[in-house]
Design a protein around this motif. Structure first.
Motif, short mmCIF file in Angstrom:
data_model
loop_
_atom_site.label_atom_id
_atom_site.label_comp_id
_atom_site.label_asym_id
_atom_site.label_seq_id
_atom_site.Cartn_x
_atom_site.Cartn_y
_atom_site.Cartn_z
N UNK A 133 34.38 55.79 -39.69
CA UNK A 133 34.84 55.02 -40.84
C UNK A 133 36.35 55.15 -40.96
N UNK A 134 36.85 56.39 -41.09
CA UNK A 134 38.30 56.62 -41.12
C UNK A 134 38.64 57.88 -40.34
N UNK A 135 39.92 57.96 -39.97
CA UNK A 135 40.46 59.15 -39.33
C UNK A 135 41.42 59.82 -40.31
N UNK A 136 41.41 61.13 -40.33
CA UNK A 136 42.25 61.90 -41.25
C UNK A 136 43.15 62.84 -40.47
N UNK A 176 43.52 73.07 -35.66
CA UNK A 176 43.79 74.05 -36.70
C UNK A 176 45.20 73.89 -37.23
N UNK A 177 45.49 74.65 -38.28
CA UNK A 177 46.81 74.65 -38.91
C UNK A 177 47.29 73.22 -39.17
N UNK A 178 48.50 72.88 -38.69
CA UNK A 178 49.03 71.53 -38.92
C UNK A 178 48.69 70.58 -37.78
N UNK A 179 47.70 70.97 -36.96
CA UNK A 179 47.25 70.13 -35.85
C UNK A 179 45.87 69.53 -36.11
N UNK A 180 45.35 69.68 -37.32
CA UNK A 180 43.98 69.23 -37.57
C UNK A 180 43.82 67.73 -37.33
N UNK A 181 42.62 67.38 -36.92
CA UNK A 181 42.29 65.99 -36.60
C UNK A 181 40.83 65.79 -37.04
N UNK A 182 40.64 64.99 -38.06
CA UNK A 182 39.30 64.84 -38.65
C UNK A 182 38.86 63.37 -38.66
N UNK A 183 37.55 63.17 -38.67
CA UNK A 183 36.97 61.84 -38.79
C UNK A 183 35.74 61.90 -39.68
N UNK A 184 35.51 60.79 -40.37
CA UNK A 184 34.30 60.61 -41.19
C UNK A 184 33.51 59.47 -40.58
N UNK A 185 32.21 59.67 -40.40
CA UNK A 185 31.40 58.62 -39.80
C UNK A 185 31.02 57.55 -40.82
#
Length: 468
Positions: A24-27, A105-114
């Motif tokens: 759905x979106x990338x964070x 981790x830290x300031x390298x996080x990469x997240x997604x919501x389906x």
């Protein structure tokens, strides 16, 4: 426990990957900014969960948004030195939430919501609530907790800037010790849900590949939870203090990696480099035409001198594989006095992104700083060659001397009129692209071919991107 959260929350969802087609979106991630931070704070309001900025319902499908996870904790037995350890668990606990993917981790996080999670009614506020419950469950010493999710760009920028200062203070403290000062190293298995045959070895001189855990963090974690994913490793006999090989470390690695890896050199990319998970901050890679080593971090979006980007290179050596000539590492390790010391340290480094080089001023030796090429100086191997010659990089002498120690090799090629003399190595047709007392080459079917006292010459080295 999670009755008011519309998606399942369980360790069974660790390792779930959300591909672009199901996203759905990338964070945060490489196209935006973000960070995560855990701090001990005696003034918090227990159970306060909030989202500052747009919620998922206010976001547009397929877009990328800034993202911050701010976690404040309180407890009688909590100490500041535990912050980094508890913070690192954010990665695992976020991945307990079905339909939410958290990497790095830290300031390298990469997240997604389906999309499926959104259709189920999932909100970022639910993530905050889930983390509040999970952290208390995982760490009983946390008596009170509040979680704030940030998605407003200005707020995230301010949050990231403050987080950088705290990360830097933690890292600076870890430089107080060296490997010789301690009898115990630490092993970390946090990434085994993504890399089953990987174990991180953390020493005073070598922080975890993720950059988020140092030796002090590991000591605090092992005391707090002796049966947890971070544990002590007695160093055992020092087999090679330059390469960084220890008898007991090898034994523990073999045990914890299902026998896949039985030997590791902590300070080298050759022969038996440290395995890589997927959360590493950067990759050290061998450039055979130059007999040098390049460094690239995950923030670099261009192509490396090998003609491939960080993502492709990371895919080659991640997942717990031990690939000679490639190894994941933390940026903090590049500030260590033992940084790749078995390979020549900074005298062997020939290329890195300018952003990394700038951050290492004061740690790269003064006489080497201007001799290492960056993406602003050169992008191709030929351009790097010219740069190295112009700056009189010590790698030139190394290459010139590569073939001169073996009389048999010299005699074999003495009558070959096409072979240029060794002092013209940078322009010769046959370049010594590798030399090592022992070189292992993994083959298909689990077979490994080992060359003893190997010296390899090549007329040309071609590295192509895979079309798959």
């Amino acid at each position: 426990m999670f009755s008011d959260i519309p998606v399942d929350v369980s360790p069974m969802h660790e390792g779930e990957r959300i591909r672009a087609a199901n996203m759905f979106v990338e964070l945060a991630g490489p196209k935006s900014i973000g960070a995560e931070l855990v701090q001990v704070d005696d003034s918090i309001t227990d159970g306060k969960f909030e989202v500052i900025g747009p919620e998922l319902s206010e976001m547009t499908k397929g877009e990328v948004y800034p993202f911050g996870i701010k976690i404040d904790i309180k407890g009688e037995k909590l100490e500041k030195e535990l912050e980094g350890v508890i913070e690192r668990r954010t990665h695992d606990l976020c991945n307990y939430v079905q339909g939410f993917m958290h990497l790095n981790q830290r300031d390298q996080i990469w997240c997604r919501v389906s999309t499926e999670a959104l259709d189920s009614g999932f909100k970022l506020l639910d993530l905050a609530k889930a983390l509040g419950i999970l952290f208390k469950e995982e760490f009983p010493i946390i008596e009170e907790i509040s979680v704030t999710i940030l998605t407003n760009e200005e707020d995230v920028k301010e949050f990231v800037a403050g987080a950088h200062d705290i990360y830097a203070a933690r890292d600076e403290r870890a430089r107080e010790l060296s490997d010789e000062d301690v009898d115990v190293f630490y092993g970390c298995l946090m990434c085994q849900s993504f890399a089953p045959t990987h174990m991180c070895v953390v020493t005073p001189d070598r922080t975890a590949l993720c950059g988020a855990i140092n030796w002090f963090d590991c000591r605090a974690s092992a005391k707090m939870d002796p049966d947890g994913s971070i544990f002590e490793i007695e160093k055992g006999e020092v087999l090679d203090d330059v390469k960084g090989e220890y008898s007991n470390v090898n034994e523990v690695i073999a045990q914890k990696t299902q026998g896949e890896t039985d030997k590791v050199y902590l300070h080298s990319v050759f022969e038996y480099p440290h395995t890589s998970c997927g959360c590493f901050e950067a990759v050290a890679f061998y450039i055979p035409e130059l007999d040098g080593i390049g460094i690239v971090d995950r923030d670099f979006s261009g192509e490396t001198p090998l003609g491939i980007p960080f993502s492709s290179m990371a895919g080659q050596c991640s997942g717990g594989k031990q690939v000679e000539g490639f190894t994941g590492l933390s940026l903090e390790y590049m500030r260590s006095p033992k940084f790749l010391q078995a390979d020549g340290a900074y005298e062997r480094i020939v290329w890195m992104p300018n952003s990394i080089k700038s951050s290492l001023e004061g740690f790269i030796p003064d006489d080497m700083f201007d001799k290492i090429a960056t993406d602003e100086d050169a992008t191709s191997v030929n351009d790097i060659k010219e740069f190295l010659k112009d700056k009189d990089h010590p790698i030139l002498e190394r290459i010139a001397n590569l073939g001169t120690d073996d009389d048999d090799v010299d005699d074999e090629y003495s009558e070959d009129e096409d072979l240029v003399s060794q002092d013209e190595t940078m322009g010769q047709e046959f370049v010594p692209v590798a030399t090592a007392p022992e070189m292992a080459m993994p083959m298909s079917g689990g077979v490994k071919v080992i060359f003893k006292n190997a010296k390899i010459y090549a007329e040309k080295v071609i590295i192509k991107k895979s079309k798959k």
